[in-house]
Design a protein around this motif. Structure first.
Motif, PDB file in Angstrom:
ATOM      1  N   LEU A   1      38.864  46.160  23.320  1.00 40.20           N
ATOM      2  CA  LEU A   1      39.946  45.346  23.875  1.00 40.20           C
ATOM      3  C   LEU A   1      39.559  43.869  23.902  1.00 40.20           C
ATOM      4  CD1 LEU A   1      41.205  47.492  26.902  1.00 40.20           C
ATOM      5  CD2 LEU A   1      42.444  46.995  24.790  1.00 40.20           C
TER       6      LEU A   1
ATOM      7  N   GLY B   1      50.588  45.146  25.302  1.00 32.83           N
ATOM      8  CA  GLY B   1      50.671  46.585  25.462  1.00 32.83           C
ATOM      9  C   GLY B   1      50.407  47.337  24.178  1.00 32.83           C
TER      10      GLY B   1
ATOM     11  N   VAL C   1      46.740  47.577  23.594  1.00 32.56           N
ATOM     12  CA  VAL C   1      46.099  48.561  24.482  1.00 32.56           C
ATOM     13  C   VAL C   1      46.332  49.961  23.933  1.00 32.56           C
ATOM     14  CG1 VAL C   1      46.053  49.557  26.792  1.00 32.56           C
ATOM     15  CG2 VAL C   1      46.315  47.083  26.516  1.00 32.56           C
TER      16      VAL C   1
ATOM     17  N   MET D   1      55.228  49.985  30.465  1.00 34.14           N
ATOM     18  CA  MET D   1      53.878  49.444  30.269  1.00 34.14           C
ATOM     19  C   MET D   1      53.930  47.993  29.796  1.00 34.14           C
ATOM     20  SD  MET D   1      50.973  50.924  27.683  1.00 34.14           S
ATOM     21  CE  MET D   1      49.277  50.301  27.710  1.00 34.14           C
TER      22      MET D   1
ATOM     23  N   ILE E   1      52.499  44.659  31.826  1.00 33.65           N
ATOM     24  CA  ILE E   1      51.431  43.827  31.262  1.00 33.65           C
ATOM     25  C   ILE E   1      51.900  42.385  31.076  1.00 33.65           C
ATOM     26  CG2 ILE E   1      50.023  43.465  29.195  1.00 33.65           C
ATOM     27  CD1 ILE E   1      49.758  46.491  28.972  1.00 33.65           C
TER      28      ILE E   1
ATOM     29  N   TYR F   1      49.405  39.345  30.525  1.00 34.08           N
ATOM     30  CA  TYR F   1      48.570  39.967  29.478  1.00 34.08           C
ATOM     31  C   TYR F   1      47.071  39.862  29.792  1.00 34.08           C
ATOM     32  CZ  TYR F   1      53.000  39.257  27.020  1.00 34.08           C
ATOM     33  OH  TYR F   1      54.328  39.244  26.668  1.00 34.08           O
TER      34      TYR F   1
ATOM     35  N   LEU G   1      45.135  42.067  31.845  1.00 33.02           N
ATOM     36  CA  LEU G   1      44.532  43.249  32.450  1.00 33.02           C
ATOM     37  C   LEU G   1      43.142  43.513  31.859  1.00 33.02           C
ATOM     38  CD1 LEU G   1      47.444  43.695  33.458  1.00 33.02           C
ATOM     39  CD2 LEU G   1      47.141  46.130  32.973  1.00 33.02           C
TER      40      LEU G   1
ATOM     41  N   GLU H   1      41.738  48.140  34.490  1.00 32.05           N
ATOM     42  CA  GLU H   1      43.120  48.008  34.972  1.00 32.05           C
ATOM     43  C   GLU H   1      44.097  48.634  33.980  1.00 32.05           C
ATOM     44  OE1 GLU H   1      42.650  43.866  37.587  1.00 32.05           O
ATOM     45  OE2 GLU H   1      43.141  43.781  35.445  1.00 32.05           O
ATOM     46  N   SER H   2      43.822  48.484  32.695  1.00 31.58           N
ATOM     47  CA  SER H   2      44.675  49.088  31.664  1.00 31.58           C
ATOM     48  C   SER H   2      44.641  50.608  31.764  1.00 31.58           C
ATOM     49  CB  SER H   2      44.221  48.650  30.259  1.00 31.58           C
ATOM     50  OG  SER H   2      44.374  47.262  30.086  1.00 31.58           O
ATOM     51  N   ARG H   3      43.454  51.159  31.991  1.00 36.52           N
ATOM     52  CA  ARG H   3      43.337  52.615  32.100  1.00 36.52           C
ATOM     53  C   ARG H   3      44.035  53.142  33.351  1.00 36.52           C
ATOM     54  NH1 ARG H   3      38.423  51.107  29.759  1.00 36.52           N
ATOM     55  NH2 ARG H   3      37.338  50.885  31.753  1.00 36.52           N
TER      56      ARG H   3
END
Length: 302
Positions: free
Chosen positions: A89, A98, A101, A162, A166, A171, A173, A177-179
């Protein structure tokens, strides 16, 4: 972390020279084998590399070595998948959208969130957690506590939810935090999946294999909406134990928390009585029982 990684690589290379007279990928594989023999054996049966070339390049750079330094690959392939995801990432820059990700999830975990969203699989919820709902309301020009647009939010695809979340967070994260967001929206616990690697438990969910290897002993299979859960043995279990039957200790523990044993089908079955997706706490309890059974009855035997 980068300095520690460089020291580890240097140690590997020095030892390689001492033992073999030269630097090569063989020692990197040997180091991986010594670090986690079962992981290494599972990896060896695969014809393809664990990760794509672009992932490997990104992680090498993230660890502070040259993108072509393949001697690092043995170490990278034994890293937890969540760490690999973090480095991948980071390769997208400070702003991660998104779709990037979701690409990382597919590249690292081989889970297609776009497919889950398109087919409307995953968590069946009356409403998303407060943090998600509040951000989505704001994105629709509502007050964080307003419920006027909640029906519209719950009618959106998971990808749309999602992406809006984000974007609302600029944008920015982190990987963790994304998980968390993915688990809240899709019901896919990537951190838990990362920890399950090489645990000999196959997981099928959202119409996809989430975790699977040739040496799995049990299968945990959930319905497309995660409301129903089934647990049964694998062909490998039968080949090494001589029996298809689920162990009595496992049956007793899972029946005690609400599962039903189907003797004819030889599986344990659970359906959430609320009609919603099985909550994370219950999933964790079930997985803990499965792991405990393997560790006490089968680990180092099969």
């Amino acid at each position: 972390m980068k300095n520690q990684f460089k020291k580890l690589i240097l140690l590997m290379l020095m030892t390689s020279v001492a033992l073999t007279g030269g630097v090569g990928s063989v020692f990197a594989q040997e180091a991986a084998s010594n670090a986690n023999p079962q992981a290494y054996e599972a990896q060896q049966i695969k014809e393809d590399a664990k990760y794509s070339k672009k992932v490997m390049k990104a992680v090498r750079v993230g660890l502070g070595v040259d993108e072509k330094f393949t001697q690092a690959d043995g170490v990278i392939e034994t890293m937890p998948k969540v760490e690999v995801m973090n480095y991948y990432l980071a390769s997208f820059g400070k702003k991660v959208k998104g779709q990037e990700v979701r690409l990382a999830v597919e590249e690292i975990f081989d889970i297609d969130l776009n497919y889950v969203s398109k087919m409307d699989y995953g968590s069946k919820l009356a409403i998303y957690p407060p943090a998600v709902m509040e951000s989505l309301r704001v994105s629709l020009n509502e007050e964080p506590k307003s419920t006027m647009q909640d029906a519209r939010i719950m009618d959106m695809t998971k990808n749309q939810v999602m992406d809006r979340y984000i974007k609302e967070r600029d944008y920015s994260l982190t990987g963790e935090e994304s998980r968390t967001l993915i688990n809240q929206i899709f019901g896919v616990n990537l951190s838990g999946i990362s920890n399950l690697e090489y645990m000999q438990i196959a997981v099928s969910s959202k119409g996809q294999w989430i975790v699977k290897s040739d040496s799995d002993l049990f299968v945990l299979e959930s319905s497309l909406d995660d409301v129903d859960v089934s647990i049964y043995t694998t062909p490998y279990f039968k080949s090494v134990t001589g029996s298809e039957g689920l162990p009595e200790s496992l049956k007793n523990k899972l029946v005690n928390i609400g599962f039903t044993y189907d003797e004819e089908a030889n599986l344990l079955y659970y359906k959430n009585p609320t009609g919603e997706s099985v909550p994370d706490a219950f999933k964790g309890q079930v997985m803990g029982i499965l792991i405990g059974t393997i560790m006490t009855e089968y680990k180092n035997r099969y």
